[in-house]
Scaffold this active site. Structure first.
Site, PDB file in Angstrom:
ATOM      1  NE  ARG A  57     -10.779   1.325   4.932  1.00 51.76           N
ATOM      2  CZ  ARG A  57     -11.542  -0.210   4.639  1.00 51.76           C
ATOM      3  NH1 ARG A  57     -12.756   0.166   4.892  1.00 51.76           N
ATOM      4  NH2 ARG A  57     -11.556  -0.222   3.807  1.00 51.76           N
ATOM      5  NE  ARG A  64     -16.348  -3.778   2.471  1.00 50.28           N
ATOM      6  CZ  ARG A  64     -14.920  -3.397   1.855  1.00 50.28           C
ATOM      7  NH1 ARG A  64     -14.335  -4.359   0.996  1.00 50.28           N
ATOM      8  NH2 ARG A  64     -14.248  -2.974   2.438  1.00 50.28           N
ATOM      9  NE  ARG A  70      -4.458  -0.171   2.205  1.00 54.77           N
ATOM     10  CZ  ARG A  70      -4.869  -1.267   2.178  1.00 54.77           C
ATOM     11  NH1 ARG A  70      -4.760  -2.866   1.936  1.00 54.77           N
ATOM     12  NH2 ARG A  70      -6.301  -1.140   3.320  1.00 54.77           N
ATOM     13  NE  ARG A  96     -12.863  -4.338   7.210  1.00 53.44           N
ATOM     14  CZ  ARG A  96     -12.463  -3.445   6.221  1.00 53.44           C
ATOM     15  NH1 ARG A  96     -12.325  -5.333   5.165  1.00 53.44           N
ATOM     16  NH2 ARG A  96     -11.286  -3.248   6.104  1.00 53.44           N
TER      17      ARG A  96
HETATM   18  P1  AMP Z   1      -8.491  -3.465   4.460  1.00 49.79           P
HETATM   19  O1  AMP Z   1      -9.262  -4.574   4.522  1.00 49.79           O
HETATM   20  O2  AMP Z   1      -7.655  -4.065   2.978  1.00 49.79           O
HETATM   21  O3  AMP Z   1      -9.742  -2.866   3.685  1.00 49.79           O
HETATM   22  O4  AMP Z   1      -7.527  -3.378   5.568  1.00 49.79           O
HETATM   23  C1  AMP Z   1      -8.402  -2.695   6.211  1.00 49.79           C
HETATM   24  C2  AMP Z   1      -6.821  -1.952   7.650  1.00 49.79           C
HETATM   25  O5  AMP Z   1      -5.730  -2.764   7.673  1.00 49.79           O
HETATM   26  C3  AMP Z   1      -6.893  -0.629   6.940  1.00 49.79           C
HETATM   27  O6  AMP Z   1      -7.517   0.495   6.845  1.00 49.79           O
HETATM   28  C4  AMP Z   1      -5.361  -0.248   7.140  1.00 49.79           C
HETATM   29  O7  AMP Z   1      -5.649   0.486   8.700  1.00 49.79           O
HETATM   30  C5  AMP Z   1      -4.768  -1.546   6.976  1.00 49.79           C
HETATM   31  N1  AMP Z   1      -3.728  -2.274   6.628  1.00 49.79           N
HETATM   32  C6  AMP Z   1      -4.641  -3.840   5.988  1.00 49.79           C
HETATM   33  N2  AMP Z   1      -3.508  -3.323   4.748  1.00 49.79           N
HETATM   34  C7  AMP Z   1      -1.846  -2.422   5.451  1.00 49.79           C
HETATM   35  C8  AMP Z   1      -1.214  -2.136   4.248  1.00 49.79           C
HETATM   36  N3  AMP Z   1      -0.440  -2.537   3.440  1.00 49.79           N
HETATM   37  N4  AMP Z   1      -0.377  -1.529   4.901  1.00 49.79           N
HETATM   38  C9  AMP Z   1      -0.598  -0.435   6.217  1.00 49.79           C
HETATM   39  N5  AMP Z   1      -1.886  -0.797   6.598  1.00 49.79           N
HETATM   40  C10 AMP Z   1      -3.446  -1.458   6.410  1.00 49.79           C
END
Ligand code: AMP
Length: 227
Positions: free
Chosen positions: A183, A139, A100, A172
């Protein structure tokens, strides 16, 4: 890993799936991973598991995740590197939600190169912001296997129950519109440079993520299989 004569093993398939919250990465990653027999490694799923289990990493990640901010690179890179070294990831991996940031992308290259591997494709799922917000606000996620549904466009067969594993579905907290806005903002700031990084390397493919799940899945398979 390179073969004895130094060639990279052609059977390996290392892929990255890019796109903001609500673009459909998780849904598509599950389909693609099953199609190619490689593990689906989702950084968000791994972090949520750490939080559920109350591990030190889960505790450190909690505050960032609640705010829609990124968890610090060092923590996430360490978690992913450990996962990539597990035996089932030797034939390849489908990464979802990682990298990311540019430092994460660079750390991934270093880790793959260590085993004579390199990414075949980075696939970017593009969806307009208004649709991302509509998708995430409806979702539903499975507490157990993290499969996702949408209240109106992709509901589960039985309300509140996961079709895949029978687990409980929940919303969530970071899918609430105010956190999703953050986000998406973080995505534009931190992750678009990663998209540009893979574009420069010639391995990026962009896909219109507004089409049906099946249509997007076909388009994804097309770009993955193309030489
Ligand atoms: P997601 O399920 O991919 O939307 O991730 C949920 C949350 O996890 C994000 O909003 C971040 O806080 C954290 N997160 C997930 N992947 C990463 C990553 N590669 N780097 C930093 N934070 C992450």
């Amino acid at each position: 890993m390179a073969s004895a004569d130094g060639r990279v093993d052609e059977q390996r398939l290392d892929l990255v799936l890019l796109g903001p919250a609500g673009a459909g990465k998780g849904t598509q990653a599950r389909l693609l991973a099953a199609r190619y027999g490689i593990p689906h490694v989702a950084s968000g799923d791994l972090l949520r598991n750490h939080r559920q289990q109350g591990t030190p990493l889960g505790k450190k990640a909690e505050d960032y995740m609640q705010r829609g901010a990124l968890v610090p690179d060092g923590l996430v890179v360490d978690m992913i590197v450990r996962r990539l070294r597990e035996p089932d990831a030797r034939r390849g991996v489908l990464l979802d939600g990682f990298p990311r940031t540019l430092p994460q992308a660079e750390a991934l290259d270093v880790e793959l190169a260590r085993e004579g591997r390199s990414l075949k494709r980075a696939v970017y799922l593009k969806v307009p912001t208004e649709e991302l917000i509509a998708r995430t606000s409806g979702r539903l996620t499975c507490r157990n296997c993290q499969a996702t549904y949408h209240m109106s466009s992709n509901p589960p067969r039985v309300q509140g129950v996961c079709d895949v594993c029978g687990g409980e579905l929940y919303q969530r907290p970071d899918d609430q519109p105010d956190v999703v806005g953050e986000r998406i903002r973080v995505y534009l700031d931190e992750t678009l440079p990663v998209v540009a990084y893979y574009r420069e390397r010639g391995i990026l493919r962009e896909i219109d993520g507004t089409r049906t799940i099946d249509e997007v899945a076909e388009a994804m398979a097309g770009v993955v299989q193309a030489p």
